[in-house]
Design an enzyme around this catalytic site. Structure first.
Site, PDB file in Angstrom:
ATOM      1  CG  ASN A 113     -17.300  53.399 -31.393  1.00  0.00           C
ATOM      2  OD1 ASN A 113     -18.339  52.763 -31.464  1.00  0.00           O
ATOM      3  ND2 ASN A 113     -16.305  53.048 -30.597  1.00  0.00           N
ATOM      4  CG  ASP A 114     -13.728  57.363 -34.843  1.00  0.00           C
ATOM      5  OD1 ASP A 114     -14.169  58.445 -34.409  1.00  0.00           O
ATOM      6  OD2 ASP A 114     -12.747  56.784 -34.346  1.00  0.00           O
ATOM      7  NE  ARG A 172     -10.891  51.791 -28.227  1.00  0.00           N
ATOM      8  CZ  ARG A 172     -12.078  51.207 -28.055  1.00  0.00           C
ATOM      9  NH1 ARG A 172     -12.251  50.332 -27.081  1.00  0.00           N
ATOM     10  NH2 ARG A 172     -13.091  51.496 -28.843  1.00  0.00           N
ATOM     11  NE  ARG A 177      -7.104  51.853 -32.198  1.00  0.00           N
ATOM     12  CZ  ARG A 177      -8.228  52.390 -31.732  1.00  0.00           C
ATOM     13  NH1 ARG A 177      -9.328  52.308 -32.458  1.00  0.00           N
ATOM     14  NH2 ARG A 177      -8.260  52.981 -30.574  1.00  0.00           N
ATOM     15  NE  ARG A 185     -15.958  58.129 -30.449  1.00  0.00           N
ATOM     16  CZ  ARG A 185     -15.026  57.197 -30.610  1.00  0.00           C
ATOM     17  NH1 ARG A 185     -14.370  57.123 -31.769  1.00  0.00           N
ATOM     18  NH2 ARG A 185     -14.755  56.341 -29.675  1.00  0.00           N
ATOM     19  CB  CYS A 220     -13.362  46.517 -33.131  1.00  0.00           C
ATOM     20  SG  CYS A 220     -12.690  47.848 -34.126  1.00  0.00           S
ATOM     21  CG  HIS A 236     -13.547  61.340 -15.163  1.00  0.00           C
ATOM     22  ND1 HIS A 236     -12.796  62.429 -14.861  1.00  0.00           N
ATOM     23  CD2 HIS A 236     -12.780  60.556 -15.929  1.00  0.00           C
ATOM     24  CE1 HIS A 236     -11.614  62.309 -15.415  1.00  0.00           C
ATOM     25  NE2 HIS A 236     -11.578  61.177 -16.077  1.00  0.00           N
ATOM     26  CD  GLU A 292     -11.133  54.325 -36.939  1.00  0.00           C
ATOM     27  OE1 GLU A 292     -11.862  54.264 -35.946  1.00  0.00           O
ATOM     28  OE2 GLU A 292      -9.883  54.354 -36.865  1.00  0.00           O
TER      29      GLU A 292
HETATM   30  C1  PEP Z   1     -14.325  52.982 -33.475  1.00  0.00           C
HETATM   31  O1  PEP Z   1     -14.116  54.122 -33.924  1.00  0.00           O
HETATM   32  O2  PEP Z   1     -15.391  52.357 -33.630  1.00  0.00           O
HETATM   33  C2  PEP Z   1     -13.269  52.323 -32.700  1.00  0.00           C
HETATM   34  C3  PEP Z   1     -13.385  51.070 -32.291  1.00  0.00           C
HETATM   35  O3  PEP Z   1     -12.201  53.085 -32.360  1.00  0.00           O
HETATM   36  P1  PEP Z   1     -12.180  54.068 -31.105  1.00  0.00           P
HETATM   37  O4  PEP Z   1     -13.505  53.952 -30.415  1.00  0.00           O
HETATM   38  O5  PEP Z   1     -11.037  53.658 -30.263  1.00  0.00           O
HETATM   39  O6  PEP Z   1     -11.994  55.393 -31.774  1.00  0.00           O
HETATM   40 MG    MG Z   2     -12.089  54.928 -33.891  1.00  0.00          MG
END
Ligand code: PEP
Ligand code: MG
Length: 844
Positions: free
Chosen positions: A717-718, A563, A600, A728, A765, A456, A694
């Site tokens: 990210n994933d 999302r 998504r 992460r 993304c 937060h 991902e």
């Molecule tokens: C990602 O994993 O890069 C992604 C965009 O999905 P999220 O961050 O919503 O898991």
């Molecule tokens: Mg992801």
């Protein structure tokens, strides 16, 4: 078990009796330490009110306790705040462990000196072992030393709680005791009281010595001093929570105002010699200011209630007031993120389980405050123990909202925080309630030990547009208020007492940054075409209609990632078809038929559980039933979502994207469901269907996926977390879990190559797409679309317009052969300096 004889306690002094309730010190008047009496002394020798063994005499001579052969324990405390006299004015006449006769002189004191130098001479005699007593004299008026005052009713002596055996017990980290006078009566009472709130058996350790943490006298007998290194150990059901809570309480001073000290492992000397503390960027930017330490108030709560009826009323009134206060905070919130947090807090207050727990305790005779605190703490402990980042955040919410209600029950007013100008707020954990009332004109940034990029504090810092760092070492809590610091969130660094040159550089950078932002904003409407004419689509990552609108206003060319989780989370039933359909349609309408809308499908499960989709607890939720796996296991959920998304077909260029795909069969099953739903709606044309890349498996097998998809979008990210096997959100791994790692880049390159071979487009993304430094790299690797965080659309578009595709291709090929993310970043920085007009570029 032994049954003690009737025992009389004699007056330890001559003087005037005063009701305990009127003692101007909450720890004594609330009877947290024990029930007993108070004498305003006229004599100057404290005598033994009973025969027994001196179980503790404080080095400073102001307090002494005696334990008799039946375990009755009586504490005498001469004066208030007399610990500060450090022994001056007191002469100890007995030693610890010595057997004393009733009436024997224990301590002599200089009444004049104490009266002049301490807060009060009022002397307490308290039965800390808890036996009930009756008065043998009137409760007020004069008494003579040695006069019988109390008669202790025979009761069974509670067997000493077993000390946890080493091996079975859990130990806290070592804590350096911050209290100027060690754990003297008041902080020891607070600590023992907190320990009593746990069922585990708990010990407090000082080197080789240990004490039952639930016994005030035992704690005092440890004779702790400022700077002592202590540890808490516990064995039993709630041991983990106990050591965490009690170690935090120790570090925070057990109710005394203290300068919080660093934990042992971060040696105090080291803290002062350090120039830079490192953490993780939670919100970008930089600021120079002064340290303001923020600590949560420790509240004292009496355990027993007046009556269940009265205590129920207290709780219910406090809950109503808390809901109202949260509503006001929601109404005044700075943006959706903050409002959502307070909405979630309101929902927590409606949780029937929490309320039932508290009411059960009230009905068992506890006070409203005690019952409420026990209920919130045990629920928070449960959330934390599930090993799930999202639920751990819920635990932090619960602690925050729990404290809000507790203050209302106790009638404790929130002290308005007086902040100096240029405050950099430092805390173990900043709660939404603490940040809500802040004068943001005076705050320049946040730096916390706890929290991660999704915490937060991170969300709020971004909403306020303030730089923030999370995951700092605990030494940060030892920094003195007023210390000058440079908070460089972009580098994840807190520089202590920075050089003038660094401050000037920061200020100059800020000026340039402002100019640059203005320039980017003015040109946000231009297409993102490289200098040699290659167009890259810059779209937005969104999670609401408002963000869609904002994205269009900032020059977004579409939505590359909607999302859809926002429709599903934080509620106790699934969204209806109409609600979903109208949201998707409204967003699609905002974009219009010429722009891409990539929706998504639901990416929840494991790490983001849904209340209305019961799931088994998973040991590794990030490797469990998340994303498309969960949806295929509950096809009805996915069918409903497809149906709702399809209702917006035609309003925008509709694309549907599946998250977390690892197997071709997942893609095929999902396509089958989509086709069936489209057919049922009578649609002749299917929307485009793509997958997120991902999971490394999908990136490596992109050539096999390509013929069956319309597009890929890379979730860096994933993809990074699964490629590098680094969580992460892990505060200590966050700086290493870097998407610029060549292994991740090779997977991106592989994906693009496979897709382009079949004429399919590839977007990115993940958060990497929102980094300016990544722009030439991703363009060079052949990425066709960058879907970025909404406020960064103008900046990323401007960065594209500053490069040549040919240069980008060269640097991308070069970095694929490097060894580490640091090397890649460095090469990109050098490349940027060499190829771009640096007068308009900033080091961020
Ligand atoms: C990602 O994993 O890069 C992604 C965009 O999905 P999220 O961050 O919503 O898991
Ligand atoms: Mg992801």
């Amino acid at each position: 078990m032994a049954t003690p004889q009737q025992l009389q306690l004699l007056a330890p002094l001559s003087g005037v009796l005063m009701p305990l309730d009127q003692v101007p010190d909450q720890v004594f008047s609330s009877r947290v330490i024990g029930d007993g009496l108070c004498i305003d002394p006229t004599s100057q020798t404290l005598c033994a009110p009973l025969a027994g063994v001196i179980s503790n005499v404080q080095v400073s001579g102001h307090a002494v306790s005696i334990t008799d052969d039946n375990g009755v324990q009586v504490l005498m405390h001469i004066g208030l705040d007399t610990v500060n006299l450090a022994g001056k004015g007191f002469t100890r006449l007995v030693e610890e462990g010595q057997r004393v006769a009733v009436g024997q002189a224990l301590i002599e004191f200089d009444a004049d000196y104490i009266a002049l130098n301490a807060r009060s001479l009022l002397t307490l005699m308290l039965v800390v072992s808890g036996e009930p007593f009756t008065w043998l004299t009137p409760e007020t008026g004069g008494v003579e030393s040695g006069q019988p005052l109390l008669s202790l009713n025979p009761s069974e002596v509670v067997a000493a709680e077993p000390m946890p055996e080493e091996g079975e017990a859990l130990f806290s980290k070592p804590v350096t005791l911050p209290n100027a006078n060690g754990l003297h009566a008041r902080p020891a009472a607070v600590f023992a009281q907190a320990a009593k709130g746990f069922s585990a058996s708990i010990c407090l350790h000082k080197q080789q010595d240990s004490a039952n943490a639930k016994s005030l006298v035992a704690i005092m007998a440890l004779q702790t001093a400022h700077g002592d290194i202590l540890q808490v150990s516990a064995a039993g059901a709630d041991a983990e929570m106990a050591i965490k809570t009690l170690a935090e309480l120790l570090a925070a001073g057990c109710g005394e105002t203290v300068t919080v000290m660093a934990e042992v492992e971060t040696v105090a000397a080291e803290a002062s010699s350090l120039k830079v503390l490192r953490g993780v960027c939670a919100s970008p930017g930089a600021a120079f200011g002064q340290v303001v330490q923020i600590a949560e108030q420790t509240l004292e709560v009496s355990e027993s209630g007046v009556s269940p009826q009265v205590e129920r009323e207290y709780l219910s009134l406090a809950l109503v007031a808390a809901v109202l206060a949260l509503q006001q905070l929601r109404d005044k919130a700075t943006g959706d993120a903050q409002a959502d947090i307070f909405k979630a807090h309101q929902e927590l207050l409606e949780d029937p389980g929490l309320l039932d727990q508290a009411l059960a305790l009230i009905d068992a005779g506890k006070s409203a405050g005690f019952a409420w605190r026990a209920a919130t703490e045990s629920t928070a402990a449960l959330f934390k123990s599930l090993g799930n980042a999202l639920l751990a955040e819920r635990a932090a919410d619960l602690a925050d909202v729990g404290q809000r209600v507790l203050k209302l029950i106790l009638g404790v007013e929130d002290r308005a925080m007086e902040l100096p100008d240029g405050a950099i707020l430092i805390a173990e954990q900043l709660t939404p309630s603490q940040t809500a009332g802040l004068d943001t004109r005076k705050v320049l940034g946040f730096a916390t030990v706890g929290g991660g990029a999704t915490s937060h504090v991170a969300i709020l810092a971004r909403a306020f547009g303030l730089p923030a760092i999370c995951g700092l070492p605990v030494q940060v809590l030892a920094l003195a208020n007023g210390t000058r610091v440079l908070l460089d969130a972009d580098k994840g660094e807190l520089q202590l007492d920075p050089e003038l040159a660094a401050i000037e550089q920061l200020q100059a950078n800020r000026q340039r940054q402002k100019k640059r932002q203005q320039y980017e904003l003015e040109n946000a409407g231009l297409a993102a075409c490289t200098r040699d004419g290659h167009h890259v689509e810059i779209t937005a990552n969104i999670a609401s209609l408002a963000e869609a609108e904002q994205a269009m206003a900032l020059g977004g060319e579409g939505v590359g990632l909607l999302r859809s989780e926002f429709l599903y989370l934080d509620r106790n039933h699934a969204p209806s078809h109409d609600e979903q359909a109208s949201t998707y349609s409204a967003i699609a309408r905002t974009l219009g038929p010429a722009r891409n809308l990539v929706v998504r499908t639901l990416d929840v499960g494991g790490d983001k559980p849904l209340a209305y989709v019961p799931m088994e607890r998973e040991t590794n939720p990030f490797l469990g039933m998340r994303g498309i796996r969960l949806c295929l296991e509950r096809p009805q959920l996915l069918r409903h979502q497809f149906k709702a998304i399809l209702s917006s077909a035609g309003l925008a260029r509709l694309h549907i994207m599946l998250p977390m795909v690892a197997q071709l069969s997942e893609l095929r099953q999902a396509r089958q469901l989509l086709e069936e739903e489209a057919l049922a709606l009578g649609l002749t044309e299917l929307p485009k269907l793509g997958i997120m890349i991902e999971v490394p498996a999908a990136a490596l097998m992109a050539d096999l996926f390509t013929p069956e998809v319309d597009f890929f979008s890379i979730g860096t990210n994933d993809l990074t977390q699964y490629t590098l096997a680094m969580d992460r959100d892990h505060p200590r791994l966050a700086s290493q879990a870097d998407s610029f790692h060549p292994a991740v880049l090779r997977l991106i390159a592989n994906t693009v190559k496979a897709a382009h071979a079949h004429g399919k487009w590839v977007g990115v993304c993940g958060a990497m797409a929102s980094e300016k430094l990544a722009v030439p790299l991703l363009l060079g690797l052949g990425v066709d679309e960058l879907s970025v965080s909404v406020p960064l659309i103008p900046a990323i578009k401007a960065a594209v317009r500053e490069v040549d595709l040919l240069d980008c291709q060269a640097i991308a090929q070069q970095v694929l052969g490097l060894e580490s993310a640091e090397q890649v970043r460095e090469a990109l920085r050098l490349h940027r300096e060499a190829t771009v007009d640096t007068s308009l570029i900033l080091e961020n």
